[in-house]
Design a protein around this motif. Structure first.
Motif, PDB file in Angstrom:
ATOM      1  N   TYR A 132       0.837  -1.192   0.000  1.00  0.00           N
ATOM      2  CA  TYR A 132       0.000   0.000   0.000  1.00  0.00           C
ATOM      3  C   TYR A 132       0.876   1.248   0.000  1.00  0.00           C
ATOM      4  O   TYR A 132       1.827   1.364   0.775  1.00  0.00           O
ATOM      5  CB  TYR A 132      -0.917   0.019   1.220  1.00  0.00           C
ATOM      6  N   ASN A 133       0.577   2.173  -0.861  1.00  0.00           N
ATOM      7  CA  ASN A 133       1.268   3.464  -0.915  1.00  0.00           C
ATOM      8  C   ASN A 133       0.275   4.452  -1.503  1.00  0.00           C
ATOM      9  O   ASN A 133       0.007   4.440  -2.699  1.00  0.00           O
ATOM     10  CB  ASN A 133       2.533   3.365  -1.784  1.00  0.00           C
ATOM     11  N   TYR A 134      -0.292   5.301  -0.648  1.00  0.00           N
ATOM     12  CA  TYR A 134      -1.335   6.218  -1.108  1.00  0.00           C
ATOM     13  C   TYR A 134      -0.887   7.025  -2.322  1.00  0.00           C
ATOM     14  O   TYR A 134      -1.657   7.252  -3.254  1.00  0.00           O
ATOM     15  CB  TYR A 134      -1.741   7.157   0.029  1.00  0.00           C
ATOM     16  N   ASP A 135       0.370   7.413  -2.337  1.00  0.00           N
ATOM     17  CA  ASP A 135       0.887   8.241  -3.421  1.00  0.00           C
ATOM     18  C   ASP A 135       0.932   7.502  -4.755  1.00  0.00           C
ATOM     19  O   ASP A 135       1.012   8.130  -5.806  1.00  0.00           O
ATOM     20  CB  ASP A 135       2.296   8.725  -3.055  1.00  0.00           C
ATOM     21  N   LYS A 136       0.874   6.166  -4.718  1.00  0.00           N
ATOM     22  CA  LYS A 136       0.991   5.362  -5.936  1.00  0.00           C
ATOM     23  C   LYS A 136      -0.312   4.651  -6.314  1.00  0.00           C
ATOM     24  O   LYS A 136      -0.332   3.847  -7.245  1.00  0.00           O
ATOM     25  CB  LYS A 136       2.093   4.307  -5.762  1.00  0.00           C
ATOM     26  N   LEU A 137      -1.400   4.915  -5.601  1.00  0.00           N
ATOM     27  CA  LEU A 137      -2.651   4.232  -5.901  1.00  0.00           C
ATOM     28  C   LEU A 137      -3.162   4.608  -7.288  1.00  0.00           C
ATOM     29  O   LEU A 137      -3.063   5.754  -7.707  1.00  0.00           O
ATOM     30  CB  LEU A 137      -3.727   4.580  -4.864  1.00  0.00           C
ATOM     31  N   THR A 138      -3.717   3.631  -7.981  1.00  0.00           N
ATOM     32  CA  THR A 138      -4.356   3.906  -9.277  1.00  0.00           C
ATOM     33  C   THR A 138      -5.876   3.814  -9.170  1.00  0.00           C
ATOM     34  O   THR A 138      -6.584   4.288 -10.054  1.00  0.00           O
ATOM     35  CB  THR A 138      -3.864   2.918 -10.348  1.00  0.00           C
ATOM     36  N   VAL A 139      -6.375   3.178  -8.111  1.00  0.00           N
ATOM     37  CA  VAL A 139      -7.801   3.217  -7.775  1.00  0.00           C
ATOM     38  C   VAL A 139      -7.886   3.584  -6.293  1.00  0.00           C
ATOM     39  O   VAL A 139      -7.068   3.146  -5.496  1.00  0.00           O
ATOM     40  CB  VAL A 139      -8.504   1.861  -8.050  1.00  0.00           C
ATOM     41  N   TRP A 140      -8.862   4.393  -5.926  1.00  0.00           N
ATOM     42  CA  TRP A 140      -8.984   4.807  -4.543  1.00  0.00           C
ATOM     43  C   TRP A 140     -10.374   5.364  -4.311  1.00  0.00           C
ATOM     44  O   TRP A 140     -11.156   5.542  -5.243  1.00  0.00           O
ATOM     45  CB  TRP A 140      -7.921   5.850  -4.179  1.00  0.00           C
TER      46      TRP A 140
END
Length: 336
Positions: free
Chosen positions: A127-135
């Motif tokens: 998990y890495n919020y900065d790298k999410l592609t769906v959120w």
């Protein structure tokens, strides 16, 4: 801003992000043992019996112990975030008091198949919020609520304003270090939540598997089986939102009614994995196969609450989760 977020969080608390429910994790392990019992000629069931006997248990009791351990991983008290200003370190969000919400330890339970290698050098990151592609809202809410908050580093030197620091557990020096297998980290990676590149769940599984190989403890082996999170599509598409909790509850509620643990489907799923050789102590390639499967087959449950869509996906990912545990058990019985 945090007061507004708190009000929002109280509304959204019941959608807190877990993967499969704790009870589902336990059921998957028990069903894997049941599959082995019904297929002794194609599994290491005889060795599993001997392993259980060596610990003074029946196979049924062993399944219960390992299943409960898989259940317990969501309750680990090993990950604390500290306030950027206050330095106060906690293991769950303040709004977790309103509902039963997973602890921060759950951020180690992802393997992001929407991205490639991570900052640590893992083939797939966590998990890495900065790298999410769906959120969704929960991801955004956590990143805003925890903006600038840092991973507890014990006496490592990170503090809030005016050197304020109420360290509770050296999460960087213990938890992150444990899950850093074959990769590299610096503390600066963990000094702002919204940019933290959490280690992926296959590293968690490998850490506990190595521990099992050293001491043979059935509870520790059970910890490894929490990696069935990899068959939960939200944990490979990687989001804390998008029907995450609703899907979790649905699987638990319909596990028996929809016969999600159909052992004939488990038998088919067994063939879709390349089992690790006994001489290879690294089970992460097997785990990544499970993650690749849920990523390729389960994305619809992020956007659909339709019962038919959920049944179709669950009858794929649950048998594969059970099969993955069978493969791990087979390996565990011959690798020590």
């Amino acid at each position: 801003m945090k007061i507004q977020l708190l009000l929002c969080a109280l509304t959204l608390a019941s959608t807190g992000a877990q993967a499969f429910s704790q009870e589902t994790h336990k059921r998957i392990v028990i069903d894997a043992v049941n599959y082995m019992a019904q297929n002794p000629s194609t599994t290491q069931y005889a060795k599993l019996q001997a392993y259980a006997l060596s610990h003074g248990m029946s196979v049924t009791q062993l399944a219960e112990v390992m299943g409960q351990a898989a259940y317990d991983v969501d309750d680990f008290e090993d990950t604390f975030f500290c306030g950027a200003i206050t330095g106060d370190c906690v293991q769950a969000p303040l709004w977790g008091a309103a509902e039963s919400i997973v602890k921060y330890t759950s951020y180690w339970h992802f393997q992001n198949h929407t991205q490639g290698a991570d900052a640590h050098g893992n083939d797939f990151g966590g998990y890495n919020y900065d790298k999410l592609t769906v959120w969704g809202t929960i991801d955004n809410m956590a990143a805003t609520w925890l903006k600038g908050d840092y991973l507890d580093d014990g006496k490592g030197g990170e503090t809030g304003w005016f050197s304020a620091d109420d360290s509770e557990y050296d999460s960087y020096g213990i938890t992150e270090k444990n899950y850093r297998i074959d990769s590299h980290s610096t503390y600066r990676m963990y000094d702002d939540f919204e940019e933290m590149p959490f280690q992926p769940i296959d590293n968690l599984g490998q850490y506990w598997y190595q521990s099992y190989l050293q001491n043979g403890n059935p509870q520790i082996l059970g910890f490894v089986f929490h990696t069935t999170d990899l068959l939960q599509p939200h944990h490979t598409w990687t989001t804390s939102d998008l029907n995450h909790a609703g899907w979790e509850s649905w699987v638990k509620d319909y596990y028996d009614q929809e016969n999600l643990n159909n052992l004939s489907l488990v038998k088919q799923a067994m063939a879709s994995f390349s089992a690790p050789d006994a001489a290879n102590k690294d089970i992460r390639p097997l785990l990544t196969q499970g993650g690749a499967y849920s990523y390729s087959q389960g994305g619809i449950v992020l956007n659909s609450e339709d019962h038919y869509d959920r049944v179709t996906t669950a009858r794929q990912v649950i048998p594969h989760a059970i099969a993955m545990v069978v493969h791990m058990l087979n390996h565990a019985m011959v690798a020590r």
